[in-house]
Design a protein around this motif. Structure first.
Motif, PDB file in Angstrom:
ATOM      1  N   GLU A  96     -10.682   1.023  -8.710  1.00  9.72           N
ATOM      2  CA  GLU A  96     -11.575   1.933  -7.969  1.00  9.72           C
ATOM      3  C   GLU A  96     -10.830   3.126  -7.382  1.00  9.72           C
ATOM      4  OE1 GLU A  96     -13.103  -0.901  -5.196  1.00  9.72           O
ATOM      5  OE2 GLU A  96     -14.849  -1.408  -6.440  1.00  9.72           O
ATOM      6  N   ASN A  97      -9.542   2.957  -7.165  1.00 13.02           N
ATOM      7  CA  ASN A  97      -8.731   4.052  -6.580  1.00 13.02           C
ATOM      8  C   ASN A  97      -7.627   4.487  -7.536  1.00 13.02           C
ATOM      9  OD1 ASN A  97      -9.641   4.153  -3.530  1.00 13.02           O
ATOM     10  ND2 ASN A  97      -9.507   1.983  -4.114  1.00 13.02           N
TER      11      ASN A  97
ATOM     12  N   ASN B 235       0.812  -1.233   0.000  1.00 15.24           N
ATOM     13  CA  ASN B 235       0.000   0.000   0.000  1.00 15.24           C
ATOM     14  C   ASN B 235       0.838   1.273   0.000  1.00 15.24           C
ATOM     15  OD1 ASN B 235      -2.558  -1.042  -0.199  1.00 15.24           O
ATOM     16  ND2 ASN B 235      -2.877  -1.176   2.019  1.00 15.24           N
TER      17      ASN B 235
ATOM     18  N   GLN C  71      -9.324  -8.857  -5.592  1.00 16.20           N
ATOM     19  CA  GLN C  71      -9.661  -7.708  -4.735  1.00 16.20           C
ATOM     20  C   GLN C  71      -8.610  -6.601  -4.880  1.00 16.20           C
ATOM     21  OE1 GLN C  71     -12.529  -7.232  -3.275  1.00 16.20           O
ATOM     22  NE2 GLN C  71     -13.139  -9.245  -4.046  1.00 16.20           N
ATOM     23  N   GLN C  72      -7.324  -6.984  -5.021  1.00 18.20           N
ATOM     24  CA  GLN C  72      -6.280  -5.965  -5.164  1.00 18.20           C
ATOM     25  C   GLN C  72      -6.393  -5.232  -6.501  1.00 18.20           C
ATOM     26  OE1 GLN C  72      -3.810  -5.056  -2.634  1.00 18.20           O
ATOM     27  NE2 GLN C  72      -4.223  -3.380  -4.036  1.00 18.20           N
TER      28      GLN C  72
ATOM     29  N   TRP D 223      -9.356  -2.959  -6.319  1.00 18.58           N
ATOM     30  CA  TRP D 223      -9.035  -1.757  -5.524  1.00 18.58           C
ATOM     31  C   TRP D 223      -8.254  -0.755  -6.385  1.00 18.58           C
ATOM     32  CZ3 TRP D 223      -4.806   1.060  -4.181  1.00 18.58           C
ATOM     33  CH2 TRP D 223      -4.945   1.965  -3.109  1.00 18.58           C
ATOM     34  N   CYS D 224      -7.323  -1.259  -7.176  1.00 17.35           N
ATOM     35  CA  CYS D 224      -6.507  -0.365  -8.013  1.00 17.35           C
ATOM     36  C   CYS D 224      -7.376   0.399  -9.015  1.00 17.35           C
ATOM     37  CB  CYS D 224      -5.441  -1.166  -8.767  1.00 17.35           C
ATOM     38  SG  CYS D 224      -4.114  -1.781  -7.707  1.00 17.35           S
TER      39      CYS D 224
END
Length: 419
Positions: A373-374, A350, A366-367, A370-371
């Motif tokens: 979405e962010n 992170n 999930q990782q 996340w990338c």
């Protein structure tokens, strides 16, 4: 103290280690097989009579140390290169073994007639040389670029149970008598080594305690950092990439399976796959158009190509270091990696990248999710990846090699004098 440094190849880590010894006035000779050099008659001759081989020959170029510091043993290596291009896999494997054993015996002969204090050899190609050095009470540095073979065998066994197609492809290779002989050779080499050099904490941790006591971690370095010309704060599409051997051992099958799920969630994503495809063709079935395949690229072409990538993925089961990761980070591309490579030494989760458990598809999904979405945070992670690369360059690596070997030599001499 004088060092005889020996490796049949001229990969960048080999050249940089030879350069480290030369810079610190420690290099007696670098013993290798075949090189490209402006003062070397054989490489010049081959380029003249076979211009089509010039690119292959130049891959063996070495310019970091003076020609008079290099000794070559070329002819069997040339036969091996010829076999790798034109013979079957089985024949090439036998020729490789024959050439490497012969090279090892030649290096042993060089040690016997030399006046050195330290021998530096590498995994699988140094048994005769290590025996020769031990017989003269010369300190033996043994570099282990890959993980300990028994730990590697456990990884292979796990993959065999999980992936039947992988087992069908490689069962004969990993269970052959030749494979067992090679592992026995590695075990004898480790036993004879005074100091073991590993290029990652993952590699060191793969050893049993008896060898960990002798092991020193010196990670390979990052290429020169290259600042991204475009900001990534407002990117429209998140481009992921994997490269190298697109194989089960590199976890590429997991990436493709995860991608089928990710593509259903997001429309603004792309996966670029660059390299040699070694998976079963069924893994390609039902892949969405957002997956793009590219052949293996020449190094500079590849470095230019990955500049467009947002996130690099290395879902490997086993890499002694993982230069595709260091190349990505030096280009400001943050990496999703497993702990089974150099990630434990350089990636802070992170902060400058992400670490996910090996083989865990849900964690990878999930990782990656996340990338996407962010994606506005990628710019910051990219900057920190670049800062990490700036802090560990080849000059740092060379200084660390010289410093470590000098220190280990003093300890070796102290121990020897106490006996």
């Amino acid at each position: 103290m004088k060092v005889l440094h020996a490796h049949p190849g001229t990969g960048i880590f080999v050249r940089q280690t030879a350069f480290a010894y030369y810079e610190h006035n420690m290099l007696e000779k670098f013993c290798t097989t075949f090189i490209a050099h402006k003062e070397y008659f054989l490489s010049n001759f081959l380029k003249k009579i076979a211009p089509s081989l010039e690119k292959d020959i130049e891959k063996k170029a070495i310019s970091e140390i003076p020609f008079e510091k290099i000794k070559t043993y070329p002819y069997r290596e040339l036969i091996r290169l010829f076999a790798s291009r034109y013979a079957s896999t089985e024949t090439t494997d036998k020729v490789w073994e024959w050439a490497e054993n012969s090279y090892d015996r030649w290096v042993a002969g060089q040690i016997k007639k030399s006046n050195i204090e330290i021998f530096h050899g590498y995994e699988h190609c140094s048994l005769a040389a290590l025996k020769a050095a031990n017989s003269k009470q010369i300190m033996c540095v043994y570099e282990q670029p890959s993980v300990y073979y028994k730990s590697f065998d456990k990884i292979i066994d796990k993959l065999f149970k999980e992936e039947n197609e992988f087992k069908k492809q490689y069962n004969n290779l990993f269970s052959s008598d030749l494979s067992k002989e090679r592992n026995q050779r590695r075990e004898e080499e480790l036993h004879l080594a005074s100091t073991i050099i590993c290029n990652s904490t993952f590699t060191k941790n793969s050893f049993p305690a008896i060898y960990q006591q002798k092991a020193q971690v010196i990670p390979l370095a990052f290429p020169k950092p290259k600042q991204q010309s475009d900001s990534r704060e407002n990117i429209d599409k998140v481009i992921f990439a994997i490269s190298g051997n697109i194989s089960y051992l590199k976890g590429a099958h997991h990436v493709l399976r995860v991608w089928k799920k990710l593509d259903k969630i997001f429309s603004n994503v792309e996966l670029r796959i660059i390299g040699t495809y070694l998976l079963d063709d069924k893994e390609k079935q039902e892949l969405p158009p957002s997956v793009k395949f590219y052949d293996r690229l020449a190094h500079q072409e590849y470095m230019n190509f990955i500049k467009e990538v947002s996130i690099f993925v290395s879902f490997t089961y086993s890499d002694g270091f993982g230069m595709v990761i260091s190349e990505a980070m030096a280009n400001g591309i943050p990496v999703i990696a497993t702990p089974n490579c150099m990630a434990l030494d350089f990636i802070e989760h992170n902060e400058n990248g992400w670490i996910v458990p090996v083989g865990d598809q849900e964690a990878l999904l999930q990782q990656m999710k996340w990338c996407v979405e962010n994606k506005h945070l990628i710019e910051n992670t990219s900057r920190k990846a670049l800062e990490t690369a700036e802090k560990w360059q080849w000059e740092d690596y060379r200084n660390k090699v010289a410093e470590t070997i000098k220190h280990q030599y003093l300890l070796y001499e102290e121990t020897k004098n106490r006996k």
